[in-house]
Design an enzyme around this catalytic site. Structure first.
Site, PDB file in Angstrom:
ATOM      1  N   ASP A  51      51.857  56.779  88.190  1.00 19.68           N
ATOM      2  CA  ASP A  51      52.595  55.515  88.144  1.00 19.68           C
ATOM      3  C   ASP A  51      52.908  55.143  86.689  1.00 19.68           C
ATOM      4  O   ASP A  51      53.558  54.126  86.422  1.00 19.68           O
ATOM      5  CB  ASP A  51      51.867  54.391  88.895  1.00 19.68           C
ATOM      6  CG  ASP A  51      50.492  54.097  88.342  1.00 19.68           C
ATOM      7  OD1 ASP A  51      50.052  54.804  87.413  1.00 19.68           O
ATOM      8  OD2 ASP A  51      49.842  53.165  88.854  1.00 19.68           O
ATOM      9  N   SER A  52      52.496  56.019  85.743  1.00 24.42           N
ATOM     10  CA  SER A  52      52.969  55.890  84.359  1.00 24.42           C
ATOM     11  C   SER A  52      54.484  56.058  84.310  1.00 24.42           C
ATOM     12  O   SER A  52      55.101  55.773  83.271  1.00 24.42           O
ATOM     13  CB  SER A  52      52.290  56.930  83.460  1.00 24.42           C
ATOM     14  OG  SER A  52      52.372  58.222  84.033  1.00 24.42           O
ATOM     15  N   ASP A  90      50.408  59.082  92.661  1.00 24.29           N
ATOM     16  CA  ASP A  90      49.719  57.782  92.552  1.00 24.29           C
ATOM     17  C   ASP A  90      50.205  56.822  93.626  1.00 24.29           C
ATOM     18  O   ASP A  90      51.417  56.686  93.838  1.00 24.29           O
ATOM     19  CB  ASP A  90      50.031  57.147  91.192  1.00 24.29           C
ATOM     20  CG  ASP A  90      48.987  57.467  90.142  1.00 24.29           C
ATOM     21  OD1 ASP A  90      47.829  57.772  90.512  1.00 24.29           O
ATOM     22  OD2 ASP A  90      49.329  57.413  88.947  1.00 24.29           O
ATOM     23  N   LYS A 120      46.471  59.627  94.720  1.00 23.60           N
ATOM     24  CA  LYS A 120      45.452  59.163  93.764  1.00 23.60           C
ATOM     25  C   LYS A 120      45.385  57.643  93.800  1.00 23.60           C
ATOM     26  O   LYS A 120      46.422  56.975  93.833  1.00 23.60           O
ATOM     27  CB  LYS A 120      45.771  59.648  92.347  1.00 23.60           C
ATOM     28  CG  LYS A 120      44.768  59.141  91.306  1.00 23.60           C
ATOM     29  CD  LYS A 120      44.845  59.901  90.000  1.00 23.60           C
ATOM     30  CE  LYS A 120      45.932  59.469  89.060  1.00 23.60           C
ATOM     31  NZ  LYS A 120      45.882  58.056  88.640  1.00 23.60           N
ATOM     32  N   GLU A 122      43.171  54.140  92.149  1.00 28.61           N
ATOM     33  CA  GLU A 122      42.305  53.665  91.072  1.00 28.61           C
ATOM     34  C   GLU A 122      41.202  52.766  91.622  1.00 28.61           C
ATOM     35  O   GLU A 122      41.490  51.858  92.422  1.00 28.61           O
ATOM     36  CB  GLU A 122      43.128  52.868  90.042  1.00 28.61           C
ATOM     37  CG  GLU A 122      44.173  53.718  89.330  1.00 28.61           C
ATOM     38  CD  GLU A 122      44.945  52.927  88.280  1.00 28.61           C
ATOM     39  OE1 GLU A 122      44.615  51.751  88.015  1.00 28.61           O
ATOM     40  OE2 GLU A 122      45.895  53.506  87.706  1.00 28.61           O
ATOM     41  N   GLU A 189      39.302  58.222  82.812  1.00 26.97           N
ATOM     42  CA  GLU A 189      40.226  57.859  81.729  1.00 26.97           C
ATOM     43  C   GLU A 189      39.522  57.020  80.661  1.00 26.97           C
ATOM     44  O   GLU A 189      38.896  55.992  80.963  1.00 26.97           O
ATOM     45  CB  GLU A 189      41.433  57.082  82.310  1.00 26.97           C
ATOM     46  CG  GLU A 189      42.422  56.674  81.221  1.00 26.97           C
ATOM     47  CD  GLU A 189      43.803  56.271  81.742  1.00 26.97           C
ATOM     48  OE1 GLU A 189      44.066  56.431  82.951  1.00 26.97           O
ATOM     49  OE2 GLU A 189      44.608  55.797  80.929  1.00 26.97           O
TER      50      GLU A 189
HETATM   51  O1  KIV Z   1      49.799  57.431  85.866  1.00 27.80           O
HETATM   52  C1  KIV Z   1      49.310  58.329  85.166  1.00 27.80           C
HETATM   53  O2  KIV Z   1      50.002  59.038  84.409  1.00 27.80           O
HETATM   54  C2  KIV Z   1      47.874  58.547  85.236  1.00 27.80           C
HETATM   55  C3  KIV Z   1      47.254  59.474  84.217  1.00 27.80           C
HETATM   56  C4  KIV Z   1      47.188  58.821  82.902  1.00 27.80           C
HETATM   57  C5  KIV Z   1      45.947  59.987  84.662  1.00 27.80           C
HETATM   58  O3  KIV Z   1      47.226  57.984  86.056  1.00 27.80           O
END
Ligand code: KIV
Length: 271
Positions: A51-52, A90, A120, A122, A189
Site C-alpha cells: 500500500d506504499s 496489502d 498482508k 498490519e 519493519e
Molecule cells: O507497503 C509496503 O511497501 C510495505 C513494505 C514497506 C513492507 O508494507
C-alpha cells in the site's frame, strides 16, 4: 507447452523451506505490469503489491488514502507481469481492522479479482479475529509488525519501534500469536536488529525485514527507493542500487534539447 508451465512458481511452502534451509528470502514491491516483469526477471522470491503505492504512485503523504479497488487494480497489473514470484498484496487501511467479516470479504476480493497469491495485514493481537477468519477460509496471510504505517497517526512518528522493553515484549508475543494463527510469514519493519534476530529465532515462519537488520530470514525494500527514484527519502536502512532519478531526469532533459534543436527525429527515425 506454455512458458508458464516450465517455471517453478514460488509458494508459501517454498518460503517456509527457505527458512528451514537457511536460504535468504528476497522481496521487492511492484505496482504495475512493467516493473513486476523486471523484478520477477531479476529473481526475487516474492513481489509485494504494497500500500506504499499510496505514496510512490499516487503522491499521498501516508498509506491511509489508498482504496481496496485501487489496490486490486495494482495487483491485477502485477500478477499479469509475474511468472515465478509469489505475489502478496496489502489489504489497505479500513478494510480489515475491526470487522472479521469485512476482512474476509476484502481478502476474497483481493484473491478473486486481484489474483493475489496471498494478502498482508498490519498488526498483532488487535486483529487476531480478522486473521483467524481469513486464514480459516484458506487464504495465505503475511503478517506485519513493528512500524506499521497504517497506524502512523497513532504512533505520531516514523522512528524505530520497540526500542523499549514493553513494546519489544508485545512484539515477540504478537509474532508468536501470528504464527499460531497460521500466518505463513511476517514482515518486521524498522525495529532494532537484536529484537528482529530474537523474533526470527522464536518463530518457525520466515521473517522478512525492512530496517530490521541482517538476521531476518529475508529482506524487502520498496522498488522505487532501491532504484533511487525517490531523491527525498533516505532512511539509514535504505541501500540505493541505482540513481534513476538522475538518470531519468538527465534523459528527459536530453530529449527536450534534441526536439528543440530539431535533432530528433532524424531521417533514420522518420518514415
Ligand atoms: O507497503 C509496503 O511497501 C510495505 C513494505 C514497506 C513492507 O508494507
Amino acid at each position: 507447452m506454455s512458458v508458464h508451465s516450465e517455471i517453478k512458481r514460488v509458494t508459501t511452502e517454498t518460503l517456509r523451506k527457505m527458512k528451514f534451509d537457511k536460504e535468504k528470502i528476497t522481496m521487492l514491491t511492484a505496482y504495475d505490469f512493467t516493473t513486476a516483469k523486471m523484478v520477477d526477471a531479476g529473481g526475487v522470491d516474492a513481489v509485494l503489491v504494497g500500500d506504499s503505492a499510496a505514496n510512490v504512485m499516487a503522491g499521498h503523504e501516508t498509506t491511509l488514502p489508498i482504496t481496496l479497488d485501487q489496490m486490486i487494480y495494482h495487483t491485477q497489473c502485477v500478477v499479469r507481469g509475474v511468472e515465478r514470484a509469489l505475489v502478496v498484496a496489502d489489504l489497505p487501511f479500513g478494510t480489515y481492522q475491526s470487522n472479521p467479516k469485512k476482512a474476509l470479504k476484502s481478502s476474497v476480493r483481493m484473491m478473486k479479482e486481484g489474483g493475489a497469491h496471498a494478502v498482508k495485514l498490519e498488526g498483532g493481537k488487535e486483529i487476531s479475529r480478522s486473521l483467524e477468519k481469513i486464514i480459516n477460509a484458506g487464504i495465505p496471510v503475511m503478517g506485519h509488525l513493528g512500524l506499521t504505517p497504517q497506524s502512523i497517526y497513532q504512533f505520531g512518528t516514523y522512528k524505530v519501534r520497540a526500542k523499549e522493553d514493553e513494546e519489544a515484549e508485545k512484539l515477540i508475543s504478537d509474532a508468536k500469536l501470528l504464527e499460531e494463527l497460521g500466518c505463513f510469514a511476517l514482515v518486521l519493519e524498522k525495529i532494532p536488529a537484536n529484537l528482529a534476530k530474537k523474533v526470527s529465532e522464536s518463530v518457525a515462519i520466515p521473517t522478512i525485514g525492512i530496517g530490521a537488520g541482517q538476521d531476518c530470514d529475508g529482506q524487502v525494500l520498496v522498488y522505487h527507493d532501491m532504484v533511487g527514484m525517490n531523491k527525498g527519502f533516505s532512511p539509514k536502512f535504505l541501500r540505493r542500487y541505482l540513481d534513476l532519478h538522475t538518470e531519468i531526469t538527465g534523459a528527459v532533459s536530453q530529449y527536450v534539447r534534441d526536439v528543440k534543436d530539431a535533432n530528433f527525429p532524424n531521417t533514420n527515425e522518420s518514415y
